[in-house]
Design an enzyme around this catalytic site. Sequence first.
Site, PDB file in Angstrom:
ATOM      1  N   ASP A  25       0.858  -1.184   0.000  1.00  0.00           N
ATOM      2  CA  ASP A  25       0.000   0.000   0.000  1.00  0.00           C
ATOM      3  C   ASP A  25       0.901   1.243   0.000  1.00  0.00           C
ATOM      4  OD1 ASP A  25      -3.032   0.806   1.407  1.00  0.00           O
ATOM      5  OD2 ASP A  25      -1.399   2.271   1.448  1.00  0.00           O
ATOM      6  N   HIS A  67     -16.847   1.516   4.812  1.00  0.00           N
ATOM      7  CA  HIS A  67     -17.574   0.254   4.923  1.00  0.00           C
ATOM      8  C   HIS A  67     -18.112   0.016   6.344  1.00  0.00           C
ATOM      9  CE1 HIS A  67     -18.590  -3.899   4.102  1.00  0.00           C
ATOM     10  NE2 HIS A  67     -17.895  -4.270   5.161  1.00  0.00           N
ATOM     11  N   LYS A  83     -11.347 -14.821   0.558  1.00  0.00           N
ATOM     12  CA  LYS A  83     -12.014 -14.115  -0.542  1.00  0.00           C
ATOM     13  C   LYS A  83     -11.102 -13.037  -1.122  1.00  0.00           C
ATOM     14  CE  LYS A  83     -16.091 -13.165   1.496  1.00  0.00           C
ATOM     15  NZ  LYS A  83     -17.469 -12.677   1.513  1.00  0.00           N
ATOM     16  N   LYS A  99     -19.692  -3.442  -5.746  1.00  0.00           N
ATOM     17  CA  LYS A  99     -18.550  -3.817  -4.904  1.00  0.00           C
ATOM     18  C   LYS A  99     -18.250  -5.311  -5.033  1.00  0.00           C
ATOM     19  CE  LYS A  99     -17.766  -2.868  -0.633  1.00  0.00           C
ATOM     20  NZ  LYS A  99     -16.438  -2.430  -0.298  1.00  0.00           N
ATOM     21  N   THR A 109       0.093   3.567  13.115  1.00  0.00           N
ATOM     22  CA  THR A 109       0.100   4.697  12.167  1.00  0.00           C
ATOM     23  C   THR A 109      -1.239   4.848  11.444  1.00  0.00           C
ATOM     24  OG1 THR A 109       0.997   3.234  10.427  1.00  0.00           O
ATOM     25  CG2 THR A 109       2.593   4.514  11.722  1.00  0.00           C
TER      26      THR A 109
HETATM   27  N1  LIG Z   1     -11.939 -10.308   1.433  1.00  0.00           N
HETATM   28  C1  LIG Z   1     -12.743 -10.145   2.465  1.00  0.00           C
HETATM   29  O1  LIG Z   1     -13.219 -11.103   3.079  1.00  0.00           O
HETATM   30  C2  LIG Z   1     -13.060  -8.758   2.946  1.00  0.00           C
HETATM   31  C3  LIG Z   1     -13.664  -8.563   4.190  1.00  0.00           C
HETATM   32  C4  LIG Z   1     -13.896  -7.268   4.638  1.00  0.00           C
HETATM   33  C5  LIG Z   1     -13.545  -6.190   3.838  1.00  0.00           C
HETATM   34  N2  LIG Z   1     -12.964  -6.415   2.619  1.00  0.00           N
HETATM   35  C6  LIG Z   1     -12.588  -5.286   1.760  1.00  0.00           C
HETATM   36  O2  LIG Z   1     -11.658  -4.483   2.464  1.00  0.00           O
HETATM   37  C7  LIG Z   1     -11.701  -3.166   1.915  1.00  0.00           C
HETATM   38  C8  LIG Z   1     -11.577  -2.160   3.035  1.00  0.00           C
HETATM   39  O3  LIG Z   1     -10.344  -2.365   3.664  1.00  0.00           O
HETATM   40  P1  LIG Z   1      -9.631  -1.208   4.493  1.00  0.00           P
HETATM   41  O4  LIG Z   1     -10.618  -0.565   5.375  1.00  0.00           O
HETATM   42  O5  LIG Z   1      -8.413  -1.802   5.069  1.00  0.00           O
HETATM   43  O6  LIG Z   1      -9.313  -0.107   3.367  1.00  0.00           O
HETATM   44  P2  LIG Z   1      -7.982   0.295   2.586  1.00  0.00           P
HETATM   45  O7  LIG Z   1      -7.223  -0.883   2.155  1.00  0.00           O
HETATM   46  O8  LIG Z   1      -8.384   1.259   1.513  1.00  0.00           O
HETATM   47  O9  LIG Z   1      -7.124   1.091   3.683  1.00  0.00           O
HETATM   48  C9  LIG Z   1      -7.670   2.247   4.270  1.00  0.00           C
HETATM   49  C10 LIG Z   1      -6.679   3.410   4.242  1.00  0.00           C
HETATM   50  O10 LIG Z   1      -5.654   3.175   5.207  1.00  0.00           O
HETATM   51  C11 LIG Z   1      -4.367   3.392   4.629  1.00  0.00           C
HETATM   52  N3  LIG Z   1      -3.471   2.516   5.384  1.00  0.00           N
HETATM   53  C12 LIG Z   1      -3.379   1.163   5.324  1.00  0.00           C
HETATM   54  N4  LIG Z   1      -2.575   0.710   6.289  1.00  0.00           N
HETATM   55  C13 LIG Z   1      -2.116   1.779   6.974  1.00  0.00           C
HETATM   56  C14 LIG Z   1      -1.248   1.955   8.089  1.00  0.00           C
HETATM   57  N5  LIG Z   1      -0.752   0.911   8.755  1.00  0.00           N
HETATM   58  N6  LIG Z   1      -0.996   3.215   8.494  1.00  0.00           N
HETATM   59  C15 LIG Z   1      -1.551   4.280   7.869  1.00  0.00           C
HETATM   60  N7  LIG Z   1      -2.396   4.182   6.836  1.00  0.00           N
HETATM   61  C16 LIG Z   1      -2.676   2.946   6.392  1.00  0.00           C
HETATM   62  C17 LIG Z   1      -4.540   3.076   3.177  1.00  0.00           C
HETATM   63  O11 LIG Z   1      -3.596   3.745   2.374  1.00  0.00           O
HETATM   64  C18 LIG Z   1      -5.959   3.612   2.916  1.00  0.00           C
HETATM   65  O12 LIG Z   1      -5.909   4.991   2.669  1.00  0.00           O
HETATM   66  C19 LIG Z   1     -13.001  -3.061   1.151  1.00  0.00           C
HETATM   67  O13 LIG Z   1     -12.721  -2.961  -0.233  1.00  0.00           O
HETATM   68  C20 LIG Z   1     -13.729  -4.352   1.461  1.00  0.00           C
HETATM   69  O14 LIG Z   1     -14.505  -4.827   0.361  1.00  0.00           O
HETATM   70  C21 LIG Z   1     -12.710  -7.661   2.173  1.00  0.00           C
END
Ligand SMILES: NC(=O)c1ccc[n+]([C@@H]2O[C@H](COP(=O)([O-])OP(=O)(O)OC[C@H]3O[C@@H](n4cnc5c(N)ncnc54)[C@H](O)[C@@H]3O)[C@@H](O)[C@H]2O)c1
Length: 373
Positions: free
Chosen positions: A47, A270, A147, A156, A177
């Site tokens: 990321d 979400h 998944k 989505k 962070t």
């Molecule tokens: N596969 C599955 O079973 C499953 C389950 C739940 C959610 N999801 C998916 O997960 C996604 C949401 O994930 P999310 O909330 O992690 O979003 P994301 O991956 O977009 O991360 C959120 C934000 O945090 C930042 N970030 C990440 N790690 C960081 C860190 N350690 N320090 C500072 N900033 C950081 C990223 O750059 C981003 O801006 C959705 O697309 C959802 O569909 C998948």
Amino acid sequence: VTSWTVRQFEEVSYQVRRTHLVLNPANDALARAARFAAGSRRLFIVDWQVDELHGGQLREYIHHFRVKGTVVPVRSGEPNKTTNTVLGIFDAIGSLKINRRDPITVIGGGVLTDVVGLAASLYRRGTPYVRVPTTLVGLIDAGVGIKTGMNYNGMKNLIGSYYAPTQVLLDPAFIRTLPERHIRNGLAESIKLGIILDRALFELIDANLREIIDSHLNSPVGDELIDRSVDGMLNELRRNLWERELRRLVDFGHTFSPRLELLSNGELLHGEAVAVDMALSCVLAGGRGLMPEDDVIRSIVLLARAGLPVAHRLCTPEQCSEALAETVRHRDGNQHCPLPTGIGRACFVEDLSGGEIASAVEQLTKYVESMEL
Ligand SMILES: NC(=O)c1ccc[n+]([C@@H]2O[C@H](COP(=O)([O-])OP(=O)(O)OC[C@H]3O[C@@H](n4cnc5c(N)ncnc54)[C@H](O)[C@@H]3O)[C@@H](O)[C@H]2O)c1
């Protein structure tokens, strides 16, 4: 007629490990998971934000183990869960000329672990990959199952696969962070598990909320929250890995929220949309006499104290009924709506009506006004 039948079963087995300071060279968990060998090539898809914050440490780690590592930063966030991102990952894997069975490593939030998982499932029809989730959503939810997915045609995760990582390494130090809003966003999924199947988890969050948020989960209570959440999540997932059973307790809060999240056009994360759905679902459960009113109120209050929305202008009877209709299509023609029967217990209902939803929306508004949240 001449016919042939092929019948095979594939075992799925992977380990999810909570470890401490995964990018410290004194910790060889990642080196083992990604099967480091001196001089070998390894690809790390990271990321972009995590690369800014932790990329230096990652490069030192790679250097320490004398691996030829290539780090590719990728933009995350929902708008980047696209075909283009997946194609970019194919290009990154292709340009490195790694051997077919050499694992790639993804370090990032749920968006990145989903898209890299999808690319890994497709590249050469399956490339092994290691997940290192860096958000709370990733640590307790997106990172631990099998998944993968990307968004398509405004829907989505419309395109995706079931493809297990070879290993998942959970390191709460990344949460240090993570912006607070994303911590609260992840807490929604933990509170979900608490309400639907683990009263002790609910009580843990309720009693220690301030410390959990202030410490960014880097505390014994934070570890306990992560362990209980992963435990609850994996217990539900492992017996239904391919979702052949569409009655899923972990879908609590995911009946009305997909439409709310989509309609909000990025305004609701979400977990925030899930929180509104959970509040409404608790009121629905209360209205049916399934959940005691005290538990309904406690649940809504905890969500609100966690800084999550429990009501929203888009949460109208019309939109919620439309959302339910969409969810019924997703659940193959059934409501399969999980509703709590108390904190830590749940059942499924199949006969929610438009009138019942309208009354629940009205009742939720009354609760919110009377609680002065
Ligand atoms: N596969 C599955 O079973 C499953 C389950 C739940 C959610 N999801 C998916 O997960 C996604 C949401 O994930 P999310 O909330 O992690 O979003 P994301 O991956 O977009 O991360 C959120 C934000 O945090 C930042 N970030 C990440 N790690 C960081 C860190 N350690 N320090 C500072 N900033 C950081 C990223 O750059 C981003 O801006 C959705 O697309 C959802 O569909 C998948």
